[in-house]
Design a protein around this motif. Structure first.
Motif, PDB file in Angstrom:
ATOM      1  N   GLY A 179       0.789  -1.226   0.000  1.00  0.00           N
ATOM      2  CA  GLY A 179       0.000   0.000   0.000  1.00  0.00           C
ATOM      3  C   GLY A 179       0.815   1.267   0.000  1.00  0.00           C
ATOM      4  O   GLY A 179       0.254   2.357   0.106  1.00  0.00           O
ATOM      5  N   THR A 180       2.150   1.163  -0.122  1.00  0.00           N
ATOM      6  CA  THR A 180       3.013   2.345  -0.163  1.00  0.00           C
ATOM      7  C   THR A 180       4.027   2.208  -1.300  1.00  0.00           C
ATOM      8  O   THR A 180       4.298   1.099  -1.769  1.00  0.00           O
ATOM      9  CB  THR A 180       3.801   2.536   1.155  1.00  0.00           C
ATOM     10  OG1 THR A 180       4.869   1.567   1.228  1.00  0.00           O
ATOM     11  CG2 THR A 180       2.905   2.389   2.370  1.00  0.00           C
ATOM     12  N   GLY A 181       4.602   3.339  -1.699  1.00  0.00           N
ATOM     13  CA  GLY A 181       5.701   3.343  -2.658  1.00  0.00           C
ATOM     14  C   GLY A 181       5.449   2.471  -3.861  1.00  0.00           C
ATOM     15  O   GLY A 181       4.439   2.594  -4.552  1.00  0.00           O
ATOM     16  N   ASP A 195       2.240  10.425   0.260  1.00  0.00           N
ATOM     17  CA  ASP A 195       1.055  11.125  -0.272  1.00  0.00           C
ATOM     18  C   ASP A 195       0.494  10.488  -1.542  1.00  0.00           C
ATOM     19  O   ASP A 195      -0.468  10.993  -2.117  1.00  0.00           O
ATOM     20  CB  ASP A 195       1.351  12.607  -0.492  1.00  0.00           C
ATOM     21  CG  ASP A 195       2.466  12.870  -1.481  1.00  0.00           C
ATOM     22  OD1 ASP A 195       2.912  11.911  -2.160  1.00  0.00           O
ATOM     23  OD2 ASP A 195       2.903  14.022  -1.582  1.00  0.00           O
ATOM     24  N   THR A 196       1.076   9.356  -1.963  1.00  0.00           N
ATOM     25  CA  THR A 196       0.491   8.636  -3.101  1.00  0.00           C
ATOM     26  C   THR A 196      -0.533   7.596  -2.632  1.00  0.00           C
ATOM     27  O   THR A 196      -1.181   6.959  -3.456  1.00  0.00           O
ATOM     28  CB  THR A 196       1.576   7.922  -3.932  1.00  0.00           C
ATOM     29  OG1 THR A 196       2.116   6.816  -3.181  1.00  0.00           O
ATOM     30  CG2 THR A 196       2.698   8.874  -4.316  1.00  0.00           C
ATOM     31  N   MET A 197      -0.679   7.419  -1.329  1.00  0.00           N
ATOM     32  CA  MET A 197      -1.597   6.400  -0.815  1.00  0.00           C
ATOM     33  C   MET A 197      -3.045   6.830  -0.988  1.00  0.00           C
ATOM     34  O   MET A 197      -3.388   7.994  -0.845  1.00  0.00           O
ATOM     35  CB  MET A 197      -1.314   6.122   0.664  1.00  0.00           C
ATOM     36  CG  MET A 197       0.051   5.519   0.932  1.00  0.00           C
ATOM     37  SD  MET A 197       0.345   5.280   2.711  1.00  0.00           S
ATOM     38  CE  MET A 197      -0.687   3.828   3.034  1.00  0.00           C
ATOM     39  N   THR A 198      -3.905   5.847  -1.255  1.00  0.00           N
ATOM     40  CA  THR A 198      -5.337   6.108  -1.318  1.00  0.00           C
ATOM     41  C   THR A 198      -5.906   6.121   0.102  1.00  0.00           C
ATOM     42  O   THR A 198      -5.259   5.684   1.056  1.00  0.00           O
ATOM     43  CB  THR A 198      -6.053   5.020  -2.119  1.00  0.00           C
ATOM     44  OG1 THR A 198      -5.923   3.768  -1.413  1.00  0.00           O
ATOM     45  CG2 THR A 198      -5.452   4.870  -3.516  1.00  0.00           C
ATOM     46  N   ALA A 199      -7.129   6.591   0.225  1.00  0.00           N
ATOM     47  CA  ALA A 199      -7.788   6.582   1.533  1.00  0.00           C
ATOM     48  C   ALA A 199      -7.923   5.151   2.047  1.00  0.00           C
ATOM     49  O   ALA A 199      -7.773   4.897   3.258  1.00  0.00           O
ATOM     50  CB  ALA A 199      -9.163   7.244   1.429  1.00  0.00           C
ATOM     51  N   HIS A 200      -8.194   4.226   1.148  1.00  0.00           N
ATOM     52  CA  HIS A 200      -8.320   2.814   1.534  1.00  0.00           C
ATOM     53  C   HIS A 200      -6.998   2.285   2.081  1.00  0.00           C
ATOM     54  O   HIS A 200      -6.966   1.577   3.104  1.00  0.00           O
ATOM     55  CB  HIS A 200      -8.773   1.993   0.326  1.00  0.00           C
ATOM     56  CG  HIS A 200      -8.779   0.513   0.553  1.00  0.00           C
ATOM     57  ND1 HIS A 200      -9.679  -0.104   1.404  1.00  0.00           N
ATOM     58  CD2 HIS A 200      -7.982  -0.476   0.055  1.00  0.00           C
ATOM     59  CE1 HIS A 200      -9.443  -1.413   1.418  1.00  0.00           C
ATOM     60  NE2 HIS A 200      -8.427  -1.660   0.606  1.00  0.00           N
ATOM     61  N   GLU A 201      -5.903   2.613   1.404  1.00  0.00           N
ATOM     62  CA  GLU A 201      -4.583   2.157   1.851  1.00  0.00           C
ATOM     63  C   GLU A 201      -4.215   2.774   3.197  1.00  0.00           C
ATOM     64  O   GLU A 201      -3.703   2.080   4.096  1.00  0.00           O
ATOM     65  CB  GLU A 201      -3.532   2.495   0.786  1.00  0.00           C
ATOM     66  CG  GLU A 201      -3.660   1.643  -0.469  1.00  0.00           C
ATOM     67  CD  GLU A 201      -2.829   2.160  -1.625  1.00  0.00           C
ATOM     68  OE1 GLU A 201      -2.466   1.338  -2.498  1.00  0.00           O
ATOM     69  OE2 GLU A 201      -2.549   3.375  -1.694  1.00  0.00           O
TER      70      GLU A 201
END
Length: 266
Positions: free
Chosen positions: A63-65, A178-184
């Motif tokens: 969920g990151t990078g 800051d590329t993560m979605t709200a779900h992530e």
């Protein structure tokens, strides 16, 4: 010029994990584990402290990078299993492990579930989890939930750094991917909140150093003392005036202490 080997491995369930390796290939291995909702970029300003002495390994949590895909049920234990797989793919049988914030929770589970893989353990600004841990002040949690945009970022910055920290007044690598979605982001929040290693902490056999800032409102310093009590023969280092990002702001003090510990234990 820094050289970093970046590769994508495939985890046990087919999920892609992006891995970064730097430092001398023949050196002892050090796995760095970052905080909640952060990629390996968390370590960008600190990695050079460890690269001369260690084969320094990071990976992007699910969920990151560069580690993106469908998120199923996750936990600090499942992230620890990911970490063990990263070591497997790199041919590393045993590593020193330095985890901060949620990374410290994951590091606990790695030391508990894969004890033969952890030569030494450093737990920074973290918590044992569960009902025995000391929660952040209610107003801190309320402010983090209520504030949005720039106000949220500024408040988060104040939780990580003292007003004297002028090196990065507008930007920090510690404030989230800051590329993560709200779900992530929500998934990471659950992972941190559901961690509870309290009953198992006495099982940890790796030499352990616990480090914390005594002005940390994100994760109160009382948790460092609880970890110290629960992990036999552990050492503790408290950084006066340090907030949640104390290991970066006071790196000139903290990193040599960590390196000194690792040089005698790993």
């Amino acid at each position: 010029m820094e050289t970093r080997d970046q590769r994508t491995i495939t985890a046990r369930d087919g999920f892609p994990l992006e891995v970064q390796v730097s430092g001398p290939p023949e050196a002892p291995a050090l796995l760095l584990l970052q905080g909640q909702s952060n990629s390996h970029r968390w370590w960008d300003e600190l990695r050079a402290d460890f690269e001369p002495q260690f084969r320094t390994v990071t990976f992007d949590y699910r969920g990151t990078g560069g580690s993106r895909g469908e998120l199923t049920e996750l936990s600090t234990a499942s992230f620890a299993a990911d970490a063990a797989e990263v070591l497997d793919h790199l041919g590393i049988a045993r590593a020193a492990v330095y985890g901060t914030s949620m990374g410290g929770r994951i590091a606990q589970m790695l030391a508990l579930d894969f004890p033969d893989r952890v030569g030494a353990l450093v737990l920074g600004c973290t918590t044992p989890g569960g009902p025995n841990s000391v929660k952040r002040p209610r107003e801190v949690g309320q402010s983090l939930a209520r504030l949005r945009g720039r106000e949220h970022t500024q408040y988060l910055f104040s939780l990580f750094y003292t007003p004297n920290w002028t090196v990065a007044p507008r930007y920090s690598k510690l404030l989230g991917d800051d590329t993560m979605t709200a779900h992530e982001s929500a998934a990471h929040l659950r992972i941190s909140a559901q961690h509870n290693a309290w009953e198992r902490l006495p099982e940890i056999t790796a030499p352990t150093l616990i480090v914390h800032g005594d002005d940390d409102l994100m994760n109160p310093v009382d948790n460092a003392h609880l970890l110290h009590e629960r992990i036999a023969n552990s050492r503790i280092l408290i950084c006066p005036g340090g907030r949640h990002g104390f290991f970066e702001e006071f790196a000139e003090v903290v990193s040599p202490e960590v390196l000194g510990f690792l040089s005698t234990t790993s």
